[in-house]
Motif scaffolding. Structure first.
Motif, PDB file in Angstrom:
ATOM      1  N   MET A  30       0.824  -1.207   0.000  1.00 12.65           N
ATOM      2  CA  MET A  30       0.000   0.000   0.000  1.00 12.65           C
ATOM      3  C   MET A  30       0.861   1.261   0.000  1.00 12.65           C
ATOM      4  SD  MET A  30      -3.186   1.050   2.486  1.00 12.65           S
ATOM      5  CE  MET A  30      -4.273  -0.207   1.770  1.00 12.65           C
ATOM      6  N   ILE A  31       2.004   1.217   0.692  1.00 12.64           N
ATOM      7  CA  ILE A  31       2.914   2.363   0.674  1.00 12.64           C
ATOM      8  C   ILE A  31       3.422   2.611  -0.742  1.00 12.64           C
ATOM      9  CG2 ILE A  31       5.153   3.221   1.491  1.00 12.64           C
ATOM     10  CD1 ILE A  31       4.658   1.678   4.073  1.00 12.64           C
ATOM     11  N   ASP A  32       3.806   1.551  -1.418  1.00 16.20           N
ATOM     12  CA  ASP A  32       4.280   1.656  -2.791  1.00 16.20           C
ATOM     13  C   ASP A  32       3.186   2.212  -3.701  1.00 16.20           C
ATOM     14  OD1 ASP A  32       6.226   1.176  -4.894  1.00 16.20           O
ATOM     15  OD2 ASP A  32       4.936  -0.474  -5.522  1.00 16.20           O
ATOM     16  N   GLU A  33       1.974   1.753  -3.520  1.00 22.21           N
ATOM     17  CA  GLU A  33       0.850   2.227  -4.329  1.00 22.21           C
ATOM     18  C   GLU A  33       0.588   3.710  -4.101  1.00 22.21           C
ATOM     19  OE1 GLU A  33      -2.014  -0.537  -2.896  1.00 22.21           O
ATOM     20  OE2 GLU A  33      -0.876  -2.224  -3.726  1.00 22.21           O
ATOM     21  N   ALA A  34       0.672   4.146  -2.852  1.00 18.68           N
ATOM     22  CA  ALA A  34       0.469   5.565  -2.543  1.00 18.68           C
ATOM     23  C   ALA A  34       1.563   6.417  -3.184  1.00 18.68           C
ATOM     24  CB  ALA A  34       0.440   5.763  -1.034  1.00 18.68           C
ATOM     25  N   GLU A  35       2.794   5.927  -3.156  1.00 20.10           N
ATOM     26  CA  GLU A  35       3.894   6.647  -3.803  1.00 20.10           C
ATOM     27  C   GLU A  35       3.644   6.799  -5.300  1.00 20.10           C
ATOM     28  OE1 GLU A  35       7.570   5.183  -0.885  1.00 20.10           O
ATOM     29  OE2 GLU A  35       7.073   4.078  -2.722  1.00 20.10           O
ATOM     30  N   ILE A  37       0.759   6.785  -6.883  1.00 15.10           N
ATOM     31  CA  ILE A  37      -0.348   7.722  -7.107  1.00 15.10           C
ATOM     32  C   ILE A  37       0.162   9.162  -7.039  1.00 15.10           C
ATOM     33  CG2 ILE A  37      -2.497   8.617  -6.139  1.00 15.10           C
ATOM     34  CD1 ILE A  37      -3.086   5.716  -5.210  1.00 15.10           C
ATOM     35  N   CYS A  38       0.918   9.470  -5.988  1.00 15.93           N
ATOM     36  CA  CYS A  38       1.449  10.827  -5.830  1.00 15.93           C
ATOM     37  C   CYS A  38       2.382  11.189  -6.979  1.00 15.93           C
ATOM     38  CB  CYS A  38       2.179  10.948  -4.497  1.00 15.93           C
ATOM     39  SG  CYS A  38       1.104  10.808  -3.039  1.00 15.93           S
ATOM     40  N   SER A  39       3.219  10.245  -7.398  1.00 13.57           N
ATOM     41  CA  SER A  39       4.149  10.488  -8.491  1.00 13.57           C
ATOM     42  C   SER A  39       3.409  10.759  -9.795  1.00 13.57           C
ATOM     43  CB  SER A  39       5.089   9.294  -8.649  1.00 13.57           C
ATOM     44  OG  SER A  39       5.990   9.496  -9.713  1.00 13.57           O
ATOM     45  N   VAL A  40       2.397   9.984 -10.092  1.00  9.00           N
ATOM     46  CA  VAL A  40       1.620  10.173 -11.323  1.00  9.00           C
ATOM     47  C   VAL A  40       0.917  11.534 -11.315  1.00  9.00           C
ATOM     48  CG1 VAL A  40      -0.430   9.376 -12.554  1.00  9.00           C
ATOM     49  CG2 VAL A  40       1.313   7.730 -11.849  1.00  9.00           C
ATOM     50  N   TYR A  63       5.121   6.728 -13.031  1.00  9.73           N
ATOM     51  CA  TYR A  63       4.752   5.433 -12.453  1.00  9.73           C
ATOM     52  C   TYR A  63       5.885   4.420 -12.564  1.00  9.73           C
ATOM     53  CZ  TYR A  63       2.298   0.951 -12.051  1.00  9.73           C
ATOM     54  OH  TYR A  63       1.918  -0.321 -11.683  1.00  9.73           O
ATOM     55  N   MET A  64       6.492   4.342 -13.735  1.00 10.12           N
ATOM     56  CA  MET A  64       7.469   3.291 -14.019  1.00 10.12           C
ATOM     57  C   MET A  64       8.779   3.461 -13.261  1.00 10.12           C
ATOM     58  SD  MET A  64       6.805   0.750 -16.035  1.00 10.12           S
ATOM     59  CE  MET A  64       8.398   0.341 -16.731  1.00 10.12           C
ATOM     60  N   VAL A  65       9.190   4.689 -13.019  1.00  9.73           N
ATOM     61  CA  VAL A  65      10.492   4.924 -12.395  1.00  9.73           C
ATOM     62  C   VAL A  65      10.471   4.598 -10.901  1.00  9.73           C
ATOM     63  CG1 VAL A  65      12.199   6.725 -11.872  1.00  9.73           C
ATOM     64  CG2 VAL A  65      11.155   6.626 -14.132  1.00  9.73           C
ATOM     65  N   MET A  66       9.301   4.627 -10.279  1.00 16.36           N
ATOM     66  CA  MET A  66       9.196   4.495  -8.832  1.00 16.36           C
ATOM     67  C   MET A  66       9.734   3.160  -8.321  1.00 16.36           C
ATOM     68  SD  MET A  66       8.400   5.845  -5.994  1.00 16.36           S
ATOM     69  CE  MET A  66       7.497   7.305  -6.523  1.00 16.36           C
ATOM     70  N   ALA A 168       9.092  14.096 -11.063  1.00 12.75           N
ATOM     71  CA  ALA A 168       8.009  13.863 -10.112  1.00 12.75           C
ATOM     72  C   ALA A 168       8.283  12.639  -9.259  1.00 12.75           C
ATOM     73  CB  ALA A 168       6.688  13.698 -10.866  1.00 12.75           C
ATOM     74  N   CYS A 169       8.748  11.578  -9.902  1.00  9.59           N
ATOM     75  CA  CYS A 169       9.012  10.330  -9.181  1.00  9.59           C
ATOM     76  C   CYS A 169      10.115  10.500  -8.152  1.00  9.59           C
ATOM     77  CB  CYS A 169       9.370   9.229 -10.168  1.00  9.59           C
ATOM     78  SG  CYS A 169       9.780   7.685  -9.371  1.00  9.59           S
ATOM     79  N   VAL A 170      11.203  11.152  -8.533  1.00 18.96           N
ATOM     80  CA  VAL A 170      12.329  11.311  -7.611  1.00 18.96           C
ATOM     81  C   VAL A 170      11.926  12.176  -6.419  1.00 18.96           C
ATOM     82  CG1 VAL A 170      14.646  12.288  -7.368  1.00 18.96           C
ATOM     83  CG2 VAL A 170      14.077  10.923  -9.382  1.00 18.96           C
ATOM     84  N   ILE A 171      11.137  13.220  -6.661  1.00 20.19           N
ATOM     85  CA  ILE A 171      10.677  14.067  -5.557  1.00 20.19           C
ATOM     86  C   ILE A 171       9.831  13.264  -4.574  1.00 20.19           C
ATOM     87  CG2 ILE A 171       9.160  15.997  -4.963  1.00 20.19           C
ATOM     88  CD1 ILE A 171      10.061  17.349  -7.569  1.00 20.19           C
ATOM     89  N   VAL A 172       8.848  12.538  -5.094  1.00 24.71           N
ATOM     90  CA  VAL A 172       7.968  11.745  -4.233  1.00 24.71           C
ATOM     91  C   VAL A 172       8.752  10.644  -3.530  1.00 24.71           C
ATOM     92  CG1 VAL A 172       6.002  10.153  -4.212  1.00 24.71           C
ATOM     93  CG2 VAL A 172       5.907  12.248  -5.581  1.00 24.71           C
ATOM     94  N   SER A 173       9.634   9.972  -4.268  1.00 19.43           N
ATOM     95  CA  SER A 173      10.429   8.896  -3.677  1.00 19.43           C
ATOM     96  C   SER A 173      11.332   9.418  -2.571  1.00 19.43           C
ATOM     97  CB  SER A 173      11.254   8.214  -4.765  1.00 19.43           C
ATOM     98  OG  SER A 173      11.979   7.125  -4.243  1.00 19.43           O
ATOM     99  N   ALA A 174      11.924  10.603  -2.769  1.00 21.37           N
ATOM    100  CA  ALA A 174      12.799  11.187  -1.748  1.00 21.37           C
ATOM    101  C   ALA A 174      12.022  11.513  -0.482  1.00 21.37           C
ATOM    102  CB  ALA A 174      13.473  12.440  -2.294  1.00 21.37           C
ATOM    103  N   ILE A 175      10.864  12.142  -0.656  1.00 19.29           N
ATOM    104  CA  ILE A 175      10.044  12.491   0.501  1.00 19.29           C
ATOM    105  C   ILE A 175       9.633  11.240   1.267  1.00 19.29           C
ATOM    106  CG2 ILE A 175       7.833  13.476   1.240  1.00 19.29           C
ATOM    107  CD1 ILE A 175       8.099  15.446  -1.130  1.00 19.29           C
ATOM    108  N   SER A 176       9.204  10.210   0.524  1.00 21.40           N
ATOM    109  CA  SER A 176       8.768   8.965   1.165  1.00 21.40           C
ATOM    110  C   SER A 176       9.930   8.252   1.853  1.00 21.40           C
ATOM    111  CB  SER A 176       8.128   8.051   0.127  1.00 21.40           C
ATOM    112  OG  SER A 176       7.724   6.834   0.710  1.00 21.40           O
TER     113      SER A 176
END
Length: 383
Positions: A30-35, A37-40, A63-66, A168-176
């Motif tokens: 679920m954490i991965d899924e939330a990441e 969603i935010c990235s997309v 989506y794919m880079v996450m 977008a993915c790197v920003i969301v991934s970094a925050i998470s």
């Protein structure tokens, strides 16, 4: 083929039902899924801000880079950007020659697509090779379809889309990574085994023959455009490339089984994703709020399936691809179904081009094996 499809569909339907029952259960998935969603969602915002044209491709990049850690997401994003830049550069350099006539373009797609597909399977930087090939194909084919438009437009928008999605993915991934995942450390949510790189100095004849088959299928695209005028054939090139991108080890017994299985997963996933996206668009009546909620739901479902059993993984990825292609409009002020349906049809038409080529190659290979088996062993024929 119909029987194989029916059996495959029933298996996927049962596995899908099992996965949906576990969808609301909190946990690493679920954490991965939330990441995702935010990235997309952030990728869509950024792509509009920088003027990207195909917003759905930017969303899919997000989506794919996450991955589960920002270091992995960053590395994957860098390879995606490098591959996109290389592919766009090659397409720009080759376009003045290849776009002059269909035969030259056909030959260029065969060589460019075949070479990059080979290294995308066996190369140490396979992900960069993948997007070198995909971008090269997409830019040239869009240049073929819109001959009066400058080819630089298609190259630049591919780069912008990937930059938007990757950023977008790197920003969301970094925050998470530095907040949620630090408080609740979890294993890698991408449960599929990582591909093992093969030594690139060694020549892999089986993979080369496989890549040649993919290149031949790609070479048919200019003729499909000439004879049928089908739109969004760049999506057909993505299908051919992606379906042929199978592990080298799976080709030991021939390409038919792994490619057919991958094709069925892509077909089922794309149809399911396209249908759900269409339903959300119709129900939403172009309401941004309803479309955003529906987008989050679809991405969550697709990622959940992708992170499930290995047999379902590729279908989940294709579900998300088709879902984003159909649902995410290039312009929210004029959200219509037709562009998404054109792209979805292009995805499906790629299978129509690829399947006969794979079957013919399989029959030729089987006949060659039979001929060799029937030959007498040297030195024993006269005994």
């Amino acid at each position: 083929m119909l029987v194989f499809f029916a059996i495959h569909l029933s298996r996927i339907a049962r596995a899908f039902g099992n996965e949906m029952r576990s969808l609301p259960i909190p946990g690493p998935r679920m954490i991965d899924e939330a990441e995702c969603i935010c990235s997309v969602l952030l990728a869509i915002i950024l792509s509009h801000a920088i003027g990207a044209e195909n917003v759905g491709w930017a969303a899919f990049s997000g989506y794919m880079v996450m991955r589960s850690h920002v270091a992995e997401s960053f590395t994957r994003g860098v390879l995606r950007v490098i591959g996109t830049l290389a592919g766009a550069g090659l397409a720009l350099a080759a376009a003045p020659l290849l776009l002059k006539q269909p035969l030259l373009l056909s030959l260029g797609l065969l060589i460019g697509g075949g070479v990059t597909l080979y290294f995308a399977i066996v190369g140490r930087r396979a992900y960069a090779w993948l997007f070198t090939g995909l971008t090269f194909l997409m830019v040239l084919i869009e240049g073929m379809e819109h001959v009066r438009e400058p080819i630089l437009r298609f190259a630049s928008t591919r780069v912008l889309e990937v930059l938007a999605g990757t950023t977008a993915c790197v920003i969301v991934s970094a925050i998470s990574t530095w907040t949620v995942r630090r408080a609740l450390p979890n294993p890698d949510n991408n449960l599929r085994a990582k591909p093992v790189d093969l030594p690139t100095r060694q020549w892999h004849a089986t993979v080369a023959r496989h890549a040649l088959v993919g290149g031949i299928a790609l070479a048919l695209i200019p003729w499909a455009w000439q004879w049928l005028g089908i739109p969004s054939l760049s999506q057909s090139s993505i299908t051919i490339f992606a379906v042929m991108l199978v592990p080298a080890a799976s080709l030991a017994e021939g390409m038919l089984s792994p490619v057919s299985s991958r094709m069925m997963n892509r077909l089922v996933g794309c149809l399911a994703g396209g249908l759900l996206a269409s339903a959300i668009l119709l129900v939403s009546r172009h309401s941004p709020v309803v479309m955003t909620v529906g987008l989050a739901l679809g991405v969550m479902i697709g990622r959940h399936i992708e992170n499930g059993p290995p047999s379902m993984s590729y279908a989940g990825l294709q579900f998300t691809l088709a879902f984003l292609v159909v649902l995410v409009p290039d312009n929210y002020a004029n959200a219509v179904l037709e562009p998404g349906y054109d792209r979805l049809f292009g995805i499906l038409f790629g299978m129509v081009l690829l399947e006969p080529v794979v079957l013919i190659a399989h029959l030729i290979a089987r006949r060659s094996l039979k001929t060799n088996a029937d030959k007498p062993v040297a030195g024993l024929a006269d005994k």
